[in-house]
Every structure is written in structure tokens, then in C-alpha cells.
Design an enzyme around this catalytic site. Sequence first.
Site: not given
Ligand code: ATR
Length: 275
Positions: A20, A65, A69, A105, A151, A153, A156
Amino acid sequence: MKINAQTKICCVIGDPIQHSLSPAIHNTGYKSLGLNFVYTAFRVENLKDAVLGFRALGIRGISVTVPHKVSVMPLLNKIDNKAKEIGAVNTIVNDNGTLTGYNTDSPAALRALKEITSLINKKTVIIGAGGAARAIAFGLKGEKTDVLIINRTPEKAKTLAKETNSRFGGLSKLCEIKNADVIINATSAGMHPDTNTSIISQDFLRENQTVFDIVYNPKETLLIKYAKLKKCKIVYGYKMLLHQAALQFEMFTGLIPPVDIMEKTLLNQLEKNIN
Ligand code: ATR
């Protein structure tokens, strides 16, 4: 820094926490203003016990963090409305045993963006729908900007879009970036050690667009490099980290934070590098 019986203690909690940058950023601010404050980091597994500890020991301010959270919320006395809406707390202020949760944030992302571009009547694309994307999308809610959330997915993205009056899509919508004014990578793609990754292709970028990459390790991500080649305006990921800390500093100490000094320390730390 002289530590004595009057020293006020602040900290960051998370797991893992050893990399951190928050202690360096906050402590440099305390030092610069000559405050009798100290800021440290705790790796917390048992969150319930940790929160009892904050009350028992009178820890003044706590940064929260990953992974705490969301799970910290039911353990607090009060939650600020904005943090409630976002569904995540990254800041706890302890007023004589009453713990209130906030989210800095979200305003930090907005501040970082507004330093570089106006958002009025702009088209903004957010890629990602995780915690960071939520903070940013809620920050943009109420701004006069059209927001599309993309996204991997799509479900989401749909949920977040519904909550923030935005549009949504899956990665097939990435080509819409070509028509956007502001592009935000709110995913972890490109983060160390995966530094050769960018979800956004260079072909989608053009001059006059603003590109914000929330990834700050490394500072110059592949996406930022693409954006520079295309002469886009840049919002560095570290700016969000800086501003969320600066807002916390103000809440913990009641004083205007020395943002320039905090930024210098943050950049120094990033250069030494974390991974
Ligand atoms: P954070 O709190 O940092 O946002 P998180 O809640 O794990 O971390 O979310 C990560 C985000 O990055 C998600 O939207 C994830 O997509 P999915 O919801 O489909 O999992 C996205 N993400 C991470 N790596 C990715 C990649 N290589 N390609 C596309 N999307 C990615």
C-alpha cells in the site's frame, strides 16, 4: 515526527496490504503540516475484531481497501448516503467511538477527470463493472454526460447501468469508443505484471479524446502509451489514488491537504515501484 501520548493514529486496512502507498501519502502530508498524526497499515483478516479495536483504541481514521470495502458496512454506526448508494466504503471516520463510513473513491475519480476535461454534454464510456467502475459510474451520475458501461460480463454492466441511469453492453460494443469523448478503463487489465495488455485497441482512439486508466502500476500503462501516440488527453490512474487520499486527509485532520506534496511522494513511491 515526534510520537507521544497525544499522537492521533490513522491507518489503512486490507489483505494483502504490504504494498500500500497510503502510509507514505498520508504521512508526508502530516509531516508537511507539522501535525501530531501518524498513519500505518494493518493486514486484517478478522474484520469484526478490527472494527472493535478501532473503537477501543480510538483510531481516528481508517482507509479501507480490498477485500473489506463492502463487508465493513454492517459493522459501522453510520453510513453516508453516497457510500450507501455505491454500496462500498473506503473511508471510516471515528468520532468518539461513532464510526461513520464514506466513499472518497467516487468524488476522487470525478476530480481527476475534471482536472483534464469538462464532462458536460460529453459521451463517456466506462469499461468494467467491478468496485472501481461502480465508484466512477456513481461519480458521473448527475453530471450531464452520457455514459455507456461496457463489461466482459454484460449482466454486471446491466445492473450498474440501471443504478446509474447509463447504457450498457458487452465487449462487442467496444467499437463505440470511436465516438466517445471520454474513455475510462475501470478494469485491472494492464496492471503489473500483465503490462502488455490493453482492452482498448489503439485504432479506437483519436485526438481530442480523454483517456483515463485507473491502473497506476505501472504509471504508463499500454493504454496510456496508445493514448499518447494518438495525442489524447490523459488522466493517470494515480490521480484517483491521490485524490481519494487527499479527501480522507481532510476528513481525518479537518485541514486542507497539501496535495502537491502528497503527489510528489506518491510519484516517488511509484517510481521506486511496487508490484
Ligand atoms: P475492482 O474492484 O478493481 O473493480 P473487480 O471488482 O474484481 O475489481 O472488477 C474487475 C473488473 O475488471 C470487472 O469488470 C472485470 O470484468 P468481469 O466482470 O467480466 O469479470 C474486469 N476485467 C478484469 N480483467 C479483464 C480482462 N482481461 N478483460 C476484460 N475485463 C476484465
